[in-house]
Design a protein around this motif. Structure first.
Motif, mmCIF file in Angstrom:
data_model
loop_
_atom_site.group_PDB
_atom_site.id
_atom_site.type_symbol
_atom_site.label_atom_id
_atom_site.label_comp_id
_atom_site.label_asym_id
_atom_site.label_seq_id
_atom_site.Cartn_x
_atom_site.Cartn_y
_atom_site.Cartn_z
ATOM 1 N N SER A 136 0.837 -1.196 0.000
ATOM 2 C CA SER A 136 0.000 0.000 0.000
ATOM 3 C C SER A 136 0.873 1.247 0.000
ATOM 4 N N LEU A 137 0.230 2.385 -0.234
ATOM 5 C CA LEU A 137 0.898 3.684 -0.150
ATOM 6 C C LEU A 137 0.605 4.309 1.210
ATOM 7 N N ASN A 138 1.432 5.235 1.610
ATOM 8 C CA ASN A 138 1.183 6.003 2.825
ATOM 9 C C ASN A 138 -0.140 6.751 2.675
ATOM 10 N N LEU A 139 -0.888 6.844 3.758
ATOM 11 C CA LEU A 139 -2.199 7.480 3.739
ATOM 12 C C LEU A 139 -2.136 8.918 3.225
ATOM 13 N N SER A 140 -1.190 9.700 3.690
ATOM 14 C CA SER A 140 -1.135 11.101 3.251
ATOM 15 C C SER A 140 -0.712 11.206 1.787
ATOM 16 N N THR A 141 0.113 10.285 1.323
ATOM 17 C CA THR A 141 0.477 10.257 -0.098
ATOM 18 C C THR A 141 -0.749 9.937 -0.941
ATOM 19 N N ALA A 142 -1.501 8.913 -0.527
ATOM 20 C CA ALA A 142 -2.701 8.509 -1.262
ATOM 21 C C ALA A 142 -3.715 9.656 -1.314
ATOM 22 N N ALA A 143 -3.920 10.321 -0.199
ATOM 23 C CA ALA A 143 -4.875 11.435 -0.164
ATOM 24 C C ALA A 143 -4.451 12.535 -1.135
ATOM 25 N N GLY A 144 -3.170 12.836 -1.166
ATOM 26 C CA GLY A 144 -2.671 13.872 -2.074
ATOM 27 C C GLY A 144 -2.843 13.496 -3.537
ATOM 28 N N ILE A 145 -2.580 12.248 -3.868
ATOM 29 C CA ILE A 145 -2.715 11.791 -5.253
ATOM 30 C C ILE A 145 -4.160 11.944 -5.728
ATOM 31 N N VAL A 146 -5.094 11.422 -4.955
ATOM 32 C CA VAL A 146 -6.496 11.434 -5.375
ATOM 33 C C VAL A 146 -7.052 12.863 -5.369
ATOM 34 N N LEU A 147 -6.741 13.630 -4.339
ATOM 35 C CA LEU A 147 -7.245 15.001 -4.270
ATOM 36 C C LEU A 147 -6.740 15.835 -5.439
ATOM 37 N N TYR A 148 -5.464 15.758 -5.757
ATOM 38 C CA TYR A 148 -4.941 16.583 -6.845
ATOM 39 C C TYR A 148 -5.475 16.151 -8.205
ATOM 40 N N GLU A 149 -5.816 14.880 -8.374
ATOM 41 C CA GLU A 149 -6.485 14.465 -9.608
ATOM 42 C C GLU A 149 -7.875 15.082 -9.675
ATOM 43 N N ALA A 150 -8.598 15.089 -8.561
ATOM 44 C CA ALA A 150 -9.925 15.708 -8.530
ATOM 45 C C ALA A 150 -9.828 17.209 -8.824
ATOM 46 N N LEU A 151 -8.840 17.862 -8.241
ATOM 47 C CA LEU A 151 -8.633 19.289 -8.500
ATOM 48 C C LEU A 151 -8.281 19.537 -9.968
ATOM 49 N N ARG A 152 -7.445 18.679 -10.541
ATOM 50 C CA ARG A 152 -7.053 18.812 -11.953
ATOM 51 C C ARG A 152 -8.272 18.671 -12.854
ATOM 52 N N GLN A 153 -9.072 17.635 -12.601
ATOM 53 C CA GLN A 153 -10.238 17.382 -13.442
ATOM 54 C C GLN A 153 -11.246 18.522 -13.407
ATOM 55 N N THR A 154 -11.350 19.202 -12.301
ATOM 56 C CA THR A 154 -12.352 20.257 -12.154
ATOM 57 C C THR A 154 -11.783 21.646 -12.445
ATOM 58 N N GLY A 155 -10.574 21.697 -12.991
ATOM 59 C CA GLY A 155 -9.990 22.965 -13.411
ATOM 60 C C GLY A 155 -9.446 23.830 -12.296
ATOM 61 N N ARG A 156 -9.340 23.289 -11.119
ATOM 62 C CA ARG A 156 -8.877 24.096 -9.984
ATOM 63 C C ARG A 156 -7.377 24.347 -9.989
ATOM 64 N N LEU A 157 -6.611 23.518 -10.676
ATOM 65 C CA LEU A 157 -5.154 23.694 -10.637
ATOM 66 C C LEU A 157 -4.684 24.862 -11.488
ATOM 67 N N THR A 158 -5.431 25.213 -12.507
ATOM 68 C CA THR A 158 -5.008 26.310 -13.358
ATOM 69 C C THR A 158 -5.603 27.647 -12.939
ATOM 70 N N SER A 159 -6.638 27.618 -12.101
ATOM 71 C CA SER A 159 -7.309 28.856 -11.756
ATOM 72 C C SER A 159 -6.983 29.381 -10.364
ATOM 73 N N GLN A 160 -6.202 28.640 -9.596
ATOM 74 C CA GLN A 160 -5.894 29.053 -8.229
ATOM 75 C C GLN A 160 -4.502 29.703 -8.189
ATOM 76 N N PRO A 161 -4.371 30.789 -7.474
ATOM 77 C CA PRO A 161 -3.036 31.389 -7.328
ATOM 78 C C PRO A 161 -2.134 30.524 -6.466
ATOM 79 N N SER A 162 -0.870 30.586 -6.749
ATOM 80 C CA SER A 162 0.104 29.855 -5.929
ATOM 81 C C SER A 162 0.729 30.829 -4.954
ATOM 82 N N HIS A 163 0.813 30.403 -3.711
ATOM 83 C CA HIS A 163 1.409 31.253 -2.672
ATOM 84 C C HIS A 163 2.759 30.711 -2.251
ATOM 85 N N ILE A 164 3.383 29.939 -3.127
ATOM 86 C CA ILE A 164 4.693 29.332 -2.792
ATOM 87 C C ILE A 164 5.790 30.343 -3.012
#
Length: 164
Positions: A136-164
């Motif tokens: 298995s994968l680490n829980l926090s790694t798995a959560a990040g993978i699935v969440l960022y795919e959901a964000l990508r699919q819904t267009g959130r990755l290109t429309s949100q400002p980065s504060h890095i």
């Protein structure tokens, strides 16, 4: 000004390891995702390791606690719940996520209950693991993978400002 899309929700069922939950809390704060902790936790919410993993981001985290999953689902009767499991047949990349979806993860040592997975087979997702030597994968790694795919699919990755 357009309304912000509904946030995603990460649901942790009986998490056991404070740093994993702290890392996921930080992920939720960074992505404006709601974090739900369900059932008996394997630590105190005041645990120093949990707090350390979340650093000073706790004010940015929309955190809710529930006695059980049914209580959470009753509070969100229109919610779409996706259950993660290495036993699922559908890859997380094959699903069409919608804003407001709930991404459900089980405890680190056991995953989600078998009866929950069986009752929701069409809503179960897996993250492919290619090596037979890795269970298995680490829980926090798995959560990040699935969440960022959901964000990508819904267009959130290109429309949100980065504060890095």
């Amino acid at each position: 000004m357009p309304k912000d899309p509904q946030p995603f929700h990460i649901v942790l069922i009986e998490p056991e390891i404070p740093p994993n939950t702290g890392n996921i809390a930080r992920l939720c704060g960074a992505t404006e995702t709601v974090l739900h902790l369900v059932g008996k936790l394997g630590f105190s919410i005041d645990d120093k390791h949990l707090r350390r993993a979340g650093l000073d981001y706790w004010p940015a985290i929309n955190l809710h606690q529930w006695s059980n999953l049914a209580e959470l689902q009753a509070a969100y009767p229109q919610g779409r719940f996706w259950y993660t499991s290495k036993k699922a047949t559908h890859s997380y990349a094959e699903v069409a996520f919608l804003p407001g979806d709930f991404l459900v993860f089980g405890k680190e040592t056991q995953g989600l209950p078998e009866e929950l997975l069986e009752a929701n087979a069409e809503q179960c997702l897996r993250i492919p693991i290619f090596s037979s030597l890795v269970r298995s994968l680490n829980l926090s790694t798995a959560a990040g993978i699935v969440l960022y795919e959901a964000l990508r699919q819904t267009g959130r990755l290109t429309s949100q400002p980065s504060h890095i």
